[in-house]
Scaffold this motif. Structure first.
Motif, mmCIF file in Angstrom:
data_model
loop_
_atom_site.group_PDB
_atom_site.id
_atom_site.type_symbol
_atom_site.label_atom_id
_atom_site.label_comp_id
_atom_site.label_asym_id
_atom_site.label_seq_id
_atom_site.Cartn_x
_atom_site.Cartn_y
_atom_site.Cartn_z
ATOM 1 N N THR A 49 2.968 -22.767 -37.466
ATOM 2 C CA THR A 49 2.693 -22.325 -38.825
ATOM 3 C C THR A 49 1.808 -23.348 -39.509
ATOM 4 O OG1 THR A 49 3.732 -21.556 -40.892
ATOM 5 C CG2 THR A 49 4.732 -23.455 -39.838
ATOM 6 N N THR A 50 1.039 -22.902 -40.473
ATOM 7 C CA THR A 50 0.261 -23.807 -41.300
ATOM 8 C C THR A 50 1.129 -24.249 -42.465
ATOM 9 O OG1 THR A 50 -1.786 -22.667 -40.705
ATOM 10 C CG2 THR A 50 -1.849 -24.093 -42.633
ATOM 11 N N GLY A 51 1.350 -25.555 -42.591
ATOM 12 C CA GLY A 51 2.248 -26.065 -43.609
ATOM 13 C C GLY A 51 1.612 -26.156 -44.980
ATOM 14 N N ALA A 52 2.453 -26.332 -45.994
ATOM 15 C CA ALA A 52 1.967 -26.491 -47.357
ATOM 16 C C ALA A 52 1.177 -27.783 -47.533
ATOM 17 C CB ALA A 52 3.153 -26.470 -48.327
ATOM 18 N N ASP A 53 1.352 -28.719 -46.586
ATOM 19 C CA ASP A 53 0.632 -29.993 -46.631
ATOM 20 C C ASP A 53 -0.725 -29.932 -45.939
ATOM 21 O OD1 ASP A 53 1.604 -29.642 -44.087
ATOM 22 O OD2 ASP A 53 2.391 -31.672 -43.867
ATOM 23 N N GLY A 54 -1.116 -28.761 -45.449
ATOM 24 C CA GLY A 54 -2.393 -28.609 -44.769
ATOM 25 C C GLY A 54 -2.355 -28.940 -43.298
ATOM 26 N N ALA A 55 -1.232 -29.420 -42.809
ATOM 27 C CA ALA A 55 -1.077 -29.711 -41.381
ATOM 28 C C ALA A 55 -0.555 -28.474 -40.653
ATOM 29 C CB ALA A 55 -0.131 -30.887 -41.166
ATOM 30 N N LEU A 56 -0.609 -28.531 -39.335
ATOM 31 C CA LEU A 56 -0.050 -27.496 -38.481
ATOM 32 C C LEU A 56 1.312 -27.986 -37.992
ATOM 33 C CD1 LEU A 56 -1.195 -24.773 -37.314
ATOM 34 C CD2 LEU A 56 -1.557 -26.041 -35.187
ATOM 35 N N TRP A 57 2.314 -27.095 -38.019
ATOM 36 C CA TRP A 57 3.661 -27.437 -37.575
ATOM 37 C C TRP A 57 4.026 -26.518 -36.417
ATOM 38 C CZ3 TRP A 57 6.822 -31.245 -39.925
ATOM 39 C CH2 TRP A 57 6.240 -31.865 -41.035
ATOM 40 N N CYS A 58 4.645 -27.083 -35.386
ATOM 41 C CA CYS A 58 4.861 -26.359 -34.136
ATOM 42 C C CYS A 58 6.241 -26.683 -33.576
ATOM 43 C CB CYS A 58 3.767 -26.781 -33.145
ATOM 44 S SG CYS A 58 3.914 -26.093 -31.496
ATOM 45 N N THR A 59 6.939 -25.674 -33.063
ATOM 46 C CA THR A 59 8.197 -25.921 -32.368
ATOM 47 C C THR A 59 7.914 -26.361 -30.932
ATOM 48 O OG1 THR A 59 8.325 -23.546 -31.883
ATOM 49 C CG2 THR A 59 9.633 -24.363 -33.727
ATOM 50 N N ASN A 96 9.876 -26.310 -27.808
ATOM 51 C CA ASN A 96 11.104 -25.689 -27.356
ATOM 52 C C ASN A 96 11.886 -26.564 -26.391
ATOM 53 O OD1 ASN A 96 12.305 -23.705 -25.008
ATOM 54 N ND2 ASN A 96 12.675 -22.888 -27.053
ATOM 55 N N GLN A 97 11.235 -27.096 -25.373
ATOM 56 C CA GLN A 97 11.946 -27.863 -24.356
ATOM 57 C C GLN A 97 12.168 -29.320 -24.743
ATOM 58 O OE1 GLN A 97 13.347 -26.536 -21.243
ATOM 59 N NE2 GLN A 97 13.134 -24.945 -22.801
ATOM 60 N N ALA A 98 11.475 -29.783 -25.769
ATOM 61 C CA ALA A 98 11.681 -31.154 -26.240
ATOM 62 C C ALA A 98 12.740 -31.227 -27.334
ATOM 63 C CB ALA A 98 10.368 -31.739 -26.755
ATOM 64 N N GLY A 99 13.172 -30.076 -27.856
ATOM 65 C CA GLY A 99 14.131 -30.088 -28.961
ATOM 66 C C GLY A 99 13.565 -30.804 -30.171
ATOM 67 N N ALA A 100 12.338 -30.456 -30.548
ATOM 68 C CA ALA A 100 11.645 -31.202 -31.587
ATOM 69 C C ALA A 100 10.662 -30.296 -32.319
ATOM 70 C CB ALA A 100 10.910 -32.393 -30.987
ATOM 71 N N ILE A 101 10.169 -30.820 -33.442
ATOM 72 C CA ILE A 101 9.111 -30.181 -34.212
ATOM 73 C C ILE A 101 7.916 -31.138 -34.218
ATOM 74 C CG2 ILE A 101 8.440 -29.201 -36.437
ATOM 75 C CD1 ILE A 101 10.742 -27.705 -35.110
ATOM 76 N N ALA A 102 6.718 -30.600 -34.013
ATOM 77 C CA ALA A 102 5.506 -31.419 -34.044
ATOM 78 C C ALA A 102 4.688 -31.093 -35.284
ATOM 79 C CB ALA A 102 4.663 -31.178 -32.794
ATOM 80 N N ARG A 103 4.088 -32.129 -35.853
ATOM 81 C CA ARG A 103 3.142 -31.973 -36.963
ATOM 82 C C ARG A 103 1.771 -32.427 -36.467
ATOM 83 N NH1 ARG A 103 0.842 -35.228 -41.060
ATOM 84 N NH2 ARG A 103 0.481 -34.086 -43.018
ATOM 85 N N ILE A 104 0.766 -31.570 -36.641
ATOM 86 C CA ILE A 104 -0.581 -31.860 -36.157
ATOM 87 C C ILE A 104 -1.528 -31.823 -37.353
ATOM 88 C CG2 ILE A 104 -2.419 -31.145 -34.586
ATOM 89 C CD1 ILE A 104 0.681 -29.513 -33.747
ATOM 90 N N THR A 105 -2.217 -32.907 -37.622
ATOM 91 C CA THR A 105 -3.154 -32.945 -38.742
ATOM 92 C C THR A 105 -4.458 -32.262 -38.352
ATOM 93 O OG1 THR A 105 -4.190 -35.032 -38.099
ATOM 94 C CG2 THR A 105 -2.166 -35.168 -39.419
ATOM 95 N N PRO A 106 -5.311 -31.925 -39.329
ATOM 96 C CA PRO A 106 -6.603 -31.312 -38.999
ATOM 97 C C PRO A 106 -7.460 -32.165 -38.074
ATOM 98 C CG PRO A 106 -6.111 -30.989 -41.317
ATOM 99 C CD PRO A 106 -5.057 -31.919 -40.792
ATOM 100 N N SER A 107 -7.245 -33.488 -38.094
ATOM 101 C CA SER A 107 -8.016 -34.375 -37.214
ATOM 102 C C SER A 107 -7.408 -34.491 -35.821
ATOM 103 C CB SER A 107 -8.126 -35.770 -37.835
ATOM 104 O OG SER A 107 -6.843 -36.376 -37.941
ATOM 105 N N GLY A 108 -6.222 -33.887 -35.607
ATOM 106 C CA GLY A 108 -5.594 -33.898 -34.295
ATOM 107 C C GLY A 108 -4.534 -34.952 -34.091
ATOM 108 N N ALA A 109 -4.143 -35.683 -35.134
ATOM 109 C CA ALA A 109 -3.061 -36.662 -35.006
ATOM 110 C C ALA A 109 -1.720 -35.929 -34.920
ATOM 111 C CB ALA A 109 -3.067 -37.618 -36.189
#
Length: 292
Positions: A137-147, A149-162
């Motif tokens: 999903t695209t977050g309210a902070d402008g970053a991309l947020w991703c589940t 599944n196998q890591a049991g975690a949430i990832a945040r990806i900035t527009p620059s790829g961090a």
């Protein structure tokens, strides 16, 4: 709650979204098609590929964009039914999709997210090996947020790829569905733990156990009309609503073993969910008032 049969039982209605034309659009994962459903349930079907159209979203150009699970591609269908497919590099298990300026997708093998460029090329961001990025999903902070599944975690990806990875408090929770809530936080479901989760932009996680921990929540979407989020319980044969405070209301589906997957809310507050057994279910605001 109304149920509309839109396909054969083996066709697999799966991803669902509200289109720019006000209709409901749904993938038929096993039939290689996308369906358009009018408010009265009238259905028009468009063949797209036999390679597993999975998740779908509204995106650029007033079109619908969807992933092809087995083809390593992203598809586009206009509201008049014109279809085009774009192969993406080094991708297998193309699954999640989100739009926010660009169209983003997940690849479960290798573990990465990709951004489609206007010329049809893709910019790829690697994620931890074996993490199985699922929905995004695209977050309210402008970053991309991703589940993950196998890591049991949430990832945040900035527009620059961090990339920043936030492990969940519950081990082996297996998050799948994810959405941006009206409260500015990101909400997700944990299919293996039977919980709904909320993560703020600074990475603070709150988990809300469901009454039925074996319900296997799968998809989640924000409700722009009522607030909170709606989610499906695949094994529980129900859909549910959660408020920003974590209060949960559940609605049983009127048909047994319906296998609810995707869920969306139309502009008038009607909730639609895709039932893999061949139908879509519609829960109107009036229905919600009657069963609250």
């Amino acid at each position: 709650m109304d149920v509309f049969m839109i396909a054969e039982s083996g066709d697999g209605p799966y991803g669902i979204t509200t289109g720019p034309d006000g209709a409901i659009w749904c993938t038929l994962v096993h039939a290689g098609a996308v369906a358009r459903i009018a408010p009265d349930g009238t259905t028009t079907r468009f063949d797209v590929s036999g390679d597993g159209p999975a998740l779908i979203t509204s995106g650029p150009g007033d079109a619908l964009w969807f992933t092809l699970l087995r083809a390593g591609a992203v598809g586009r269908v206009t509201t008049t039914g014109a279809v085009s497919l774009t192969p993406v590099p080094d991708a297998q298990g193309t699954y999640g999709i989100a739009a926010g300026g660009h169209v983003w997708y997940t690849s479960m093998q290798p573990d990465q997210v990709g951004r489609l460029e206007p010329d049809g090329s893709a910019t790829v961001v690697p994620l931890p090996a074996g993490s199985m990025p699922s929905m995004l999903t695209t977050g309210a902070d402008g970053a991309l947020w991703c589940t993950l599944n196998q890591a049991g975690a949430i990832a945040r990806i900035t527009p620059s790829g961090a990339v920043t990875v936030f492990p969940l408090p519950t081990p082996d929770a297996a998050p799948v569905g994810i959405t941006t809530g009206g409260d500015g936080a990101v909400w997700f479901v944990e299919i293996a733990a039977g919980q709904v989760g909320r993560i703020t932009t600074d990475g603070t996680v709150t988990e809300f156990p469901l009454p039925d921990r074996a319900g296997r929540p799968h998809a989640i979407t924000a409700d722009p009309v009522r607030g909170g989020c709606w989610f499906t319980e695949w094994a529980g044969n129900r859909i549910g609503h959660i408020t920003p405070a974590g209060d949960i209301t559940l609605h049983d589906l009127p048909v047994p073993d319906a296998e609810p997957h995707g869920i969306t809310v139309s502009p008038d507050g009607t909730v639609w969910t895709a039932l893999e057994t061949g139908a879509v279910a519609r829960l109107t605001p009036r229905d919600r008032a009657a069963t609250r």
